[in-house]
Design a protein around this motif. Structure first.
Motif, short mmCIF file in Angstrom:
data_model
loop_
_atom_site.label_atom_id
_atom_site.label_comp_id
_atom_site.label_asym_id
_atom_site.label_seq_id
_atom_site.Cartn_x
_atom_site.Cartn_y
_atom_site.Cartn_z
N ASP A 121 43.04 58.11 7.81
CA ASP A 121 42.20 57.32 7.52
C ASP A 121 40.89 58.00 7.22
O ASP A 121 39.98 58.44 7.93
CB ASP A 121 41.94 56.47 8.93
N MET A 197 38.83 60.09 17.59
CA MET A 197 38.53 58.65 17.21
C MET A 197 37.18 58.40 17.23
O MET A 197 36.72 57.42 16.62
CB MET A 197 39.22 57.75 18.35
N ARG A 202 33.55 60.47 11.96
CA ARG A 202 34.26 60.24 10.87
C ARG A 202 33.67 60.29 9.57
O ARG A 202 34.70 60.47 8.59
CB ARG A 202 35.23 59.26 11.43
N PHE A 207 40.21 61.09 9.31
CA PHE A 207 40.87 60.87 10.62
C PHE A 207 42.19 60.98 10.59
O PHE A 207 42.76 60.09 10.21
CB PHE A 207 40.06 59.64 11.31
N ASP A 209 45.12 60.14 12.58
CA ASP A 209 45.22 59.28 13.70
C ASP A 209 46.83 59.60 14.13
O ASP A 209 47.66 59.24 13.35
CB ASP A 209 45.16 57.89 13.29
N SER A 211 47.39 58.74 17.51
CA SER A 211 47.74 57.60 18.47
C SER A 211 48.72 56.51 18.00
O SER A 211 49.30 56.16 19.25
CB SER A 211 46.31 57.28 18.73
N GLN A 212 49.30 56.46 17.02
CA GLN A 212 50.05 55.25 16.55
C GLN A 212 51.39 55.58 17.09
O GLN A 212 52.13 54.80 16.81
CB GLN A 212 49.91 54.93 15.03
#
Length: 273
Positions: A121, A197, A202, A207, A209, A211-212
């Protein structure tokens, strides 16, 4: 549905029918979260996990626990898209975006995750060019651990990398591993990557990520449409395109043409082998 370009609900349904052969294997067995736009993408939308009132009896539903749900319910009746008719039914409900977890169901029992996802991201002014740089670095990092990542656009400003997992890991373990990869890349490329996060960290960075991969999280499914001024698709990419930095959001028509040329570039993620 997309009033700025005149893309209608009929065209949304037409795209999902024409791409169903490659969409359904990625959706099969996964409880689906929809983002619905009943009055088009310029009007308010809503997330929907529970099967709506009036769901036909022939639509597959599975009751699953949802700890910590904002609705206050302990379980929800999730829709599972295993056939074209269900896909068309959802499209007719203006469920433009389709999001799924990294695990499948065995009947109504959640299995261990079979996928790992890294969501890239970018924080402006970073964009897809910077995502491509991070994706190539991540490819080498995953490959060192014996994983084969496959790239796709998010359909918006970012990208995702998806890896088929050998099995035997919980969602918590996969998320912890993905976090370690993100932190390795942040240490190696501190001017380009952040694994945190915190929004203030950012801008100008990508980023990563991780966590998904949590069991309760979902990611936009391959070949799902995305909402925006014009219709775009979360579309698979060739690594040659990524390495050249030649990545941009793709339209439904472009994706259908690419399917004719390449087939499903993400087929290894759903292969029985």
């Amino acid at each position: 549905m997309y009033p700025e370009v005149g893309f209608t609900k009929g065209e949304v349904i037409d795209y999902y029918v024409r791409a169903a052969g490659v969409i359904l294997p990625h959706l099969k067995g996964r409880p689906i979260t929809r983002i619905r736009y009943p009055n088009g993408v310029n009007a308010p939308s809503f997330f929907e996990k529970n099967a709506p009132a009036g769901t036909p009896k022939w639509v597959r539903r599975e009751t699953l626990p949802v700890p910590g749900s904002s609705s206050g319910r302990e379980t929800l009746d999730f829709v599972v898209v295993d056939e074209v008719a269900t896909l068309v039914w959802l499209a007719n409900l203006a469920a433009i975006e389709l999001h799924t977890p990294q695990w499948r169901l065995d009947g109504s029992r959640p299995l261990e995750p079979d996928l790992l996802v890294a969501d890239l991201d970018p924080g402006p002014p970073a964009g897809l060019a910077e995502c491509c740089l991070v994706a190539v670095a991540a490819k080498h990092r995953f490959s060192a651990d014996g994983l084969t990542p496959y790239p796709k656009t998010s359909g918006k400003k970012g990208m995702q990398l998806m890896c088929r997992l050998p099995g035997g890991q919980s969602s918590d373990e996969v998320a912890a591993y993905a976090r370690s990869v993100a932190e390795d890349l942040e240490r190696a490329l501190p001017e380009l990557v952040t694994a945190r996060m915190t929004k203030s960290l950012r801008p100008r960075k990508v980023f990563f990520d991780w966590s998904q991969n949590a069991a309760a999280k979902t990611t936009v499914s391959p070949y799902s449409l995305r909402a925006g001024p014009s219709p775009t698709v979360s579309a698979p990419l060739l690594w040659d395109e990524v390495e050249a930095g030649a990545v941009r959001p793709l339209s439904p028509g472009e994706v259908l043409a690419r399917l004719e040329e390449h087939g499903d570039l993400l087929a290894p993620l759903v292969s029985p082998k």
